[in-house]
Write an enzyme that holds these catalytic residues in place. Sequence first.
Site, PDB file in Angstrom:
ATOM      1  N   ASP A  12      40.377  49.203  35.960  1.00 35.09           N
ATOM      2  CA  ASP A  12      41.666  49.873  36.174  1.00 35.09           C
ATOM      3  C   ASP A  12      42.829  48.878  36.136  1.00 35.09           C
ATOM      4  O   ASP A  12      42.670  47.713  36.487  1.00 35.09           O
ATOM      5  CB  ASP A  12      41.636  50.605  37.529  1.00 35.09           C
ATOM      6  CG  ASP A  12      42.750  51.631  37.624  1.00 35.09           C
ATOM      7  OD1 ASP A  12      43.229  52.106  36.569  1.00 35.09           O
ATOM      8  OD2 ASP A  12      43.163  51.945  38.759  1.00 35.09           O
ATOM      9  N   HIS A  29      46.031  48.523  27.276  1.00 34.23           N
ATOM     10  CA  HIS A  29      44.656  48.923  26.950  1.00 34.23           C
ATOM     11  C   HIS A  29      44.047  47.929  25.956  1.00 34.23           C
ATOM     12  O   HIS A  29      42.888  47.548  26.067  1.00 34.23           O
ATOM     13  CB  HIS A  29      44.625  50.331  26.360  1.00 34.23           C
ATOM     14  CG  HIS A  29      44.994  51.398  27.344  1.00 34.23           C
ATOM     15  ND1 HIS A  29      44.369  51.527  28.557  1.00 34.23           N
ATOM     16  CD2 HIS A  29      45.938  52.382  27.306  1.00 34.23           C
ATOM     17  CE1 HIS A  29      44.906  52.545  29.229  1.00 34.23           C
ATOM     18  NE2 HIS A  29      45.863  53.074  28.490  1.00 34.23           N
ATOM     19  N   LEU A 123      20.582  42.895  27.508  1.00 36.09           N
ATOM     20  CA  LEU A 123      21.486  43.619  28.424  1.00 36.09           C
ATOM     21  C   LEU A 123      21.677  45.025  27.905  1.00 36.09           C
ATOM     22  O   LEU A 123      21.828  45.230  26.704  1.00 36.09           O
ATOM     23  CB  LEU A 123      22.856  42.904  28.451  1.00 36.09           C
ATOM     24  CG  LEU A 123      24.009  43.655  29.118  1.00 36.09           C
ATOM     25  CD1 LEU A 123      23.933  43.530  30.640  1.00 36.09           C
ATOM     26  CD2 LEU A 123      25.369  43.121  28.662  1.00 36.09           C
TER      27      LEU A 123
HETATM   28  C1  IPE Z   1      39.631  55.415  36.605  1.00 37.07           C
HETATM   29  O1  IPE Z   1      40.937  55.009  36.497  1.00 37.07           O
HETATM   30  C2  IPE Z   1      39.057  55.715  35.249  1.00 37.07           C
HETATM   31  C3  IPE Z   1      38.847  54.575  34.388  1.00 37.07           C
HETATM   32  C4  IPE Z   1      39.031  53.318  34.682  1.00 37.07           C
HETATM   33  C5  IPE Z   1      38.357  54.899  33.069  1.00 37.07           C
HETATM   34  P1  IPE Z   1      42.136  56.043  36.662  1.00 37.07           P
HETATM   35  O2  IPE Z   1      43.372  55.261  36.485  1.00 37.07           O
HETATM   36  O3  IPE Z   1      41.955  57.195  35.751  1.00 37.07           O
HETATM   37  O4  IPE Z   1      41.972  56.534  38.159  1.00 37.07           O
HETATM   38  P2  IPE Z   1      43.010  57.250  39.100  1.00 37.07           P
HETATM   39  O5  IPE Z   1      43.551  58.430  38.362  1.00 37.07           O
HETATM   40  O6  IPE Z   1      44.091  56.258  39.400  1.00 37.07           O
HETATM   41  O7  IPE Z   1      42.234  57.593  40.321  1.00 37.07           O
HETATM   42  C1  IPE Z   2      42.304  52.105  33.145  1.00 33.66           C
HETATM   43  O1  IPE Z   2      43.599  51.652  33.180  1.00 33.66           O
HETATM   44  C2  IPE Z   2      41.879  52.505  31.755  1.00 33.66           C
HETATM   45  C3  IPE Z   2      41.741  53.955  31.571  1.00 33.66           C
HETATM   46  C4  IPE Z   2      41.815  54.860  32.489  1.00 33.66           C
HETATM   47  C5  IPE Z   2      41.479  54.400  30.219  1.00 33.66           C
HETATM   48  P1  IPE Z   2      44.803  52.640  33.472  1.00 33.66           P
HETATM   49  O2  IPE Z   2      45.293  53.166  32.163  1.00 33.66           O
HETATM   50  O3  IPE Z   2      44.433  53.668  34.461  1.00 33.66           O
HETATM   51  O4  IPE Z   2      45.877  51.646  34.057  1.00 33.66           O
HETATM   52  P2  IPE Z   2      46.877  51.956  35.266  1.00 33.66           P
HETATM   53  O5  IPE Z   2      46.029  52.252  36.455  1.00 33.66           O
HETATM   54  O6  IPE Z   2      47.706  53.128  34.853  1.00 33.66           O
HETATM   55  O7  IPE Z   2      47.651  50.704  35.403  1.00 33.66           O
HETATM   56 MG    MG Z   3      44.572  53.719  36.517  1.00 36.90          MG
END
Ligand code: IPE
Ligand code: IPE
Ligand code: MG
Length: 226
Positions: A12, A29, A123
């Site tokens: 995240d 990303h 792995l």
């Molecule tokens: C969790 O992150 C999902 C992934 C890392 C793929 P999110 O950014 O979607 O989670 P929330 O919405 O903050 O809980």
């Molecule tokens: C996690 O990073 C990746 C996905 C959910 C695809 P985020 O896109 O949720 O990044 P933040 O949390 O908004 O910074």
């Molecule tokens: Mg996020």
Amino acid sequence: MIPPKHVAIIMDGNGRWGIKNKNSRNLGHKAGLKTVETIIRSSVKNNIKFLTLYAFSTENWKRPKLEIKFLMNLLETFLIEKINNLVNQGISLKVIGDLKKFPKKIQDQLINAQNKTKKNTKLKLILALNYGSKNELVHAFKILKKKRISVNEFNISNNLFTKNIPDPDFLIRTGNTHRLSNFLLWQLAYTELFFEKKLWPDFNNNDYNRILRNFRKIQRNFGRIK
Ligand code: IPE
Ligand code: IPE
Ligand code: MG
């Protein structure tokens, strides 16, 4: 100490990193993909046998269409460009999640990548795509009901997407939030949890090794006293 077999990661913080450093969530990303490669390599080095990466949740469809499109393209590029690399490193790919919602082209690439790497044993890289733990549990219960199989812990585990995969030894969530966001709720019952302040693109090998060292110091009881 039994060495960890399975590491699960909620990657995240990409969007916030992108805004902060490049003024674009999508470039966050893209940067996150580099960390993915670093952590895969490091997992192989550390003799981890299963690495599960949360890449797209069942709730992530609620994001803007353009961000979703960017993520799909990124996944496609990863599959095309990195697959030989995975094969050469002895890694096998497995996907967990409901792939029906993905474009047909990506579904085919994922099937192809899984087939191409299935004999590899170094792995198992498990990508959670359109994955939601609640969805996975409902899916499992439906199978049990349809096949008239009795409901017990073994049969539930055996009908999850993670069938035959040991539960994660530890979970890392980067991005400075302390929640599970519908990830492996059943499988994490006894997993050690590590929440990291750093955003995923900033997470590095040293951070990973530090967590591994800390994990090794933990005494896991599984309900026992010793
Ligand atoms: C969790 O992150 C999902 C992934 C890392 C793929 P999110 O950014 O979607 O989670 P929330 O919405 O903050 O809980
Ligand atoms: C996690 O990073 C990746 C996905 C959910 C695809 P985020 O896109 O949720 O990044 P933040 O949390 O908004 O910074
Ligand atoms: Mg996020």
